[in-house]
Scaffold this motif. Structure first.
Motif, mmCIF file in Angstrom:
data_model
loop_
_atom_site.group_PDB
_atom_site.id
_atom_site.type_symbol
_atom_site.label_atom_id
_atom_site.label_comp_id
_atom_site.label_asym_id
_atom_site.label_seq_id
_atom_site.Cartn_x
_atom_site.Cartn_y
_atom_site.Cartn_z
ATOM 1 N N ASP A 1 0.832 -1.211 0.000
ATOM 2 C CA ASP A 1 0.000 0.000 0.000
ATOM 3 C C ASP A 1 0.859 1.249 0.000
ATOM 4 N N VAL A 2 1.943 1.238 0.759
ATOM 5 C CA VAL A 2 2.852 2.396 0.792
ATOM 6 C C VAL A 2 3.477 2.610 -0.576
ATOM 7 N N LEU A 3 3.921 1.531 -1.209
ATOM 8 C CA LEU A 3 4.539 1.658 -2.529
ATOM 9 C C LEU A 3 3.523 2.085 -3.584
ATOM 10 N N ASP A 4 2.274 1.653 -3.442
ATOM 11 C CA ASP A 4 1.230 2.108 -4.366
ATOM 12 C C ASP A 4 1.008 3.605 -4.217
ATOM 13 N N THR A 5 0.998 4.087 -2.975
ATOM 14 C CA THR A 5 0.847 5.530 -2.729
ATOM 15 C C THR A 5 1.987 6.299 -3.363
ATOM 16 N N PHE A 6 3.208 5.773 -3.231
ATOM 17 C CA PHE A 6 4.365 6.434 -3.836
ATOM 18 C C PHE A 6 4.251 6.470 -5.358
ATOM 19 N N SER A 7 3.826 5.375 -5.968
ATOM 20 C CA SER A 7 3.762 5.316 -7.427
ATOM 21 C C SER A 7 2.708 6.266 -7.987
ATOM 22 N N ARG A 8 1.638 6.517 -7.211
ATOM 23 C CA ARG A 8 0.597 7.440 -7.694
ATOM 24 C C ARG A 8 1.058 8.889 -7.644
ATOM 25 N N ALA A 9 1.748 9.268 -6.577
ATOM 26 C CA ALA A 9 2.162 10.672 -6.436
ATOM 27 C C ALA A 9 3.411 10.743 -5.579
ATOM 28 N N PRO A 10 4.599 10.563 -6.173
ATOM 29 C CA PRO A 10 5.833 10.632 -5.383
ATOM 30 C C PRO A 10 6.031 12.014 -4.782
ATOM 31 N N THR A 11 6.388 12.067 -3.526
ATOM 32 C CA THR A 11 6.644 13.342 -2.848
ATOM 33 C C THR A 11 7.972 13.263 -2.132
ATOM 34 N N PHE A 12 8.494 14.400 -1.833
ATOM 35 C CA PHE A 12 9.769 14.519 -1.123
ATOM 36 C C PHE A 12 9.495 14.599 0.378
#
Length: 685
Positions: free
Chosen positions: A149-160
């Motif tokens: 789930d964390v990696l899916d969140t990153f793939s949708r909208a990567p943030t710094f």
């Protein structure tokens, strides 16, 4: 600068609020310096890092920008994104999703000039807080149920920063059960976005806060990422390059992170850099917890000079130590392998004053650290044992046994606590499992603890409890229990019969720690032949011959005996006896022990009134701590020497070394001609 640009800047400055000031930076960048009163990058670790990132305000130069063939460019001004870390201005290029006002992968300088600050027409560009969307790793960990789930969140909208995703994943992993945890980590490695996240992490390593970088390394290693991967080595190298940014808090984090890493070139270099940094900053460390963390993880191979400096710093801060700090200092010194008696004594006093309510784990940690440091404080051990004996009902049986095992390692015997456990075992022998039985027998035989009132009942209860497990007991456990019974002069037939079977003996002689097994089987053979309580003496186990016991010089005792007995002919040195027993000196006397016979006098030696006297020079280690109560093996040796017809005299070498020759002669003379038997009960030395 042209008059037109100067006039524009002056007019804009008049319109700005007083709380915001424009500053022209030497590199040609102009940006608003906004004071965020509630933001502190150290106080809000990892929970608002993005508020410290402020891109340069290019719109101030709109008057001097010109459009050439659809492209926007400036006169001699290069555009990039500026990030401020404390007082350091770091121009770096980031990769992230364009929706969050950061640059996407592969962005060019032309793309950088097209940054959109998402302002509305009604808002003044100069007064808008230009910050990216914050990424809170705690909130992310709450919203996601798995690493995927964390990696899916990153793939949708990567943030710094990318560190937030790794920290969120580690937070999730800690609350997942062990079996499912391995499966989740496997899915994480197979997720298509994981490699992209690793690439982002490597690119952002040089621009994120130093403590974020350290937390990221720790989380990545805990997630099982191999240390020899490019990402981990890149982080290690970056941490090396930026080690001068390490403050007091980062010292603690870096020390903890290094403990989880395997030795390699980058880790060794980082370890060396940390030691240099600690050596320079040790007197500036303000928090006791940070000091103890650095001491704990600085490494056993640290130079003695640095260990001593850390010890002096701890002694200087001793007045600020809390009870928890004092309890923790034992483990810290053991991890550093530095025996500071002064520091240990002071911490022991505070531990003894606050012993009630001390957790079991802390008590065990203190005792194990004392063993590692070879620190013997009888008052501390007695305080712990008294506390456990007083509150015996609240402790689990396995906890008490574990404490007694720690005391046995230290050679400390507490009769009150051991008697209480005896009562519990006699009342409930079925409460012990096989492991507990082996441990209890080891402790009581090693410390030679005998309770006159219920010793027989205790041994019978232990035998009864062990007989239940005979069908599944291993050969080594069977040997250990029989060995313990032999030390206590007790011989259960069922156990000995099973142990002396040929297949069991063969297994013990060919597997496991064969040297120890052979020694214990020799003890069994000796006990069956010499102890009067042994039920049958015909049993003999064929065993390899043990090496002879090493002889000790004991020159001072020899000189004292030579002076006392007027020559060397009245005593014999380094006498080897059957059953691999060795005595330091042998003297032959009459039965009343008033006259010494010469070894050359055949008539005297063959007389019926002659008695053999064994003089043993013994160290402190054969006794329980600070007492004259002999430990198990030594008590058995005295018992067997008496069975062989010897009268045993014990010479304490640590006492004799302190005496002058004339006093030593008087001391040994009193021992030889005294009719008293050697002590076998408690007495303070």
């Amino acid at each position: 600068m042209s008059n037109k640009a100067h006039s524009l800047l002056w007019n804009i400055g008049q319109l700005l609020p007083r709380s915001r000031v424009l500053r022209i930076y030497p590199l040609g960048f102009c940006r608003p310096e906004v004071v965020y009163s509630k933001w502190n990058p150290r106080n809000r670790l990892l929970n608002g890092f993005e508020y410290g990132l402020r891109p340069s305000v290019r719109c101030l130069f709109q008057g001097i920008l010109k459009s050439v063939d659809g492209c926007t460019q400036t006169k001699g001004v290069r555009h990039t994104v500026l990030f401020k870390f404390g007082n350091v201005l770091c121009p770096r290029r980031l990769s992230s999703d364009s929706e969050h006002s950061l640059v996407s992968d592969g962005a060019s300088d032309h793309d950088l000039m097209k940054l959109n600050f998402h302002h509305t027409a009604s808002e003044n560009v100069l007064t808008k807080k230009m910050i990216p969307t914050p990424m809170n790793h705690k909130k992310l960990a709450q919203e996601c149920n798995s690493l995927s789930d964390v990696l899916d969140t990153f793939s949708r909208a990567p943030t710094f920063p990318s560190s937030s995703y790794f920290l969120a994943m580690w937070t999730i992993v800690k609350r997942i059960p062990g079996d499912k945890r391995r499966f989740e980590i496997q899915l994480m490695f197979r997720h298509p976005a994981f490699h992209q996240l690793c690439e982002h992490m490597m690119r952002e390593a040089k621009i994120m806060h130093y403590d974020h970088l350290l937390f990221s390394l720790n989380a990545i290693m805990k997630l099982g990422v191999p240390q020899n991967t490019l990402m981990v080595q890149t982080l290690l190298r970056t941490i090396q390059e930026r080690i001068n940014e390490c403050d007091e808090r980062c010292l603690s984090i870096l020390s903890t992170a290094l403990k989880t890493l395997e030795p390699c070139m980058n880790v060794n270099a980082l370890q060396a850099g940390l030691r240099i940094l600690v050596d320079q900053q040790v007197w500036k460390i303000e928090h006791i917890f940070t000091l103890q963390t650095v001491m704990k993880y600085i490494g056993k191979d640290t130079s003695f000079a640095l260990k001593k400096k850390l010890e002096m710093k701890a002694l200087k801060e001793l007045g600020r130590f809390s009870v928890l700090n004092s309890q923790h200092m034992f483990e810290v010194l053991a991890a550093m392998d530095h025996r500071s008696v002064v520091l240990l004594n002071e911490c022991s006093k505070k531990v003894m004053d606050n012993i009630h309510g001390c957790p079991f784990k802390v008590l065990i940690g203190i005792l194990q650290s004392c063993r590692d440091l070879r620190y013997q404080n009888e008052d501390l051990f007695k305080s712990i044992a008294d506390y456990v004996a007083t509150t015996f009902e609240i402790w689990k049986l396995k906890q008490v046994i574990f404490l007694l095992l720690s005391f046995e390692d230290l050679g400390f015997r507490h009769p009150g606590l051991m008697d209480k456990l005896m009562e519990r075992v006699v009342a409930e022998p079925g409460a012990l499992n096989l492991k507990n039985i082996v441990s209890v027998l080891h402790v009581y035989s090693s410390l030679n603890h005998v309770c006159k009132g219920q010793n027989r009942e205790f041994l019978e209860a232990m035998t009864s409890a062990l007989t239940v497990h005979l069908h599944r007991i291993s050969s080594e456990n069977l040997l250990n229990t029989v060995y313990s019974f032999c030390l206590m002069n007790y011989f259960p037939l069922a156990l000995i019969n099973q142990l002396t079977e040929k297949n069991i003996i063969k297994e013990l002689l060919t597997s496991g720690d064969t040297e120890k097994n052979i020694h214990k089987l020799h003890v069994l053979n000796t006990c069956l032949k010499l102890d009067e309580h042994a039920c049958y003496k015909a049993t003999h186990i064929p065993l390899p011959q043990l090496p002879l016991s090493p002889a000790h010089p004991n020159d001072k005792v020899a000189e004292v005996l030579s002076s006392l007995l007027e020559g060397d002919g009245c005593f014999s040195r380094n006498v080897q006896l059957p059953h691999n027993y060795h005595i330091d000196f042998e003297i032959r006397m009459d039965n009343n022990r008033t006259q010494v016979f010469s070894f050359s006098d055949v008539d005297a030696t063959s007389a019926t009134n002659m008695q053999r006297v064994a003089v043993l020079c013994v160290p402190k280690s054969v006794y329980c701590l600070n007492s004259s109560h002999p430990r198990g093996l030594f008590a058995m040796k005295i018992r067997h020497l008496k069975a062989m017809g010897f009268h045993v005299i014990l010479i304490h070498t640590w006492e004799l070394r302190k005496l002058r020759m004339e006093d030593a002669v008087a001391f040994v003379k009193a021992k030889i001609y005294s009719p008293e038997a050697p002590p076998t009960t408690d007495a303070t030395v």
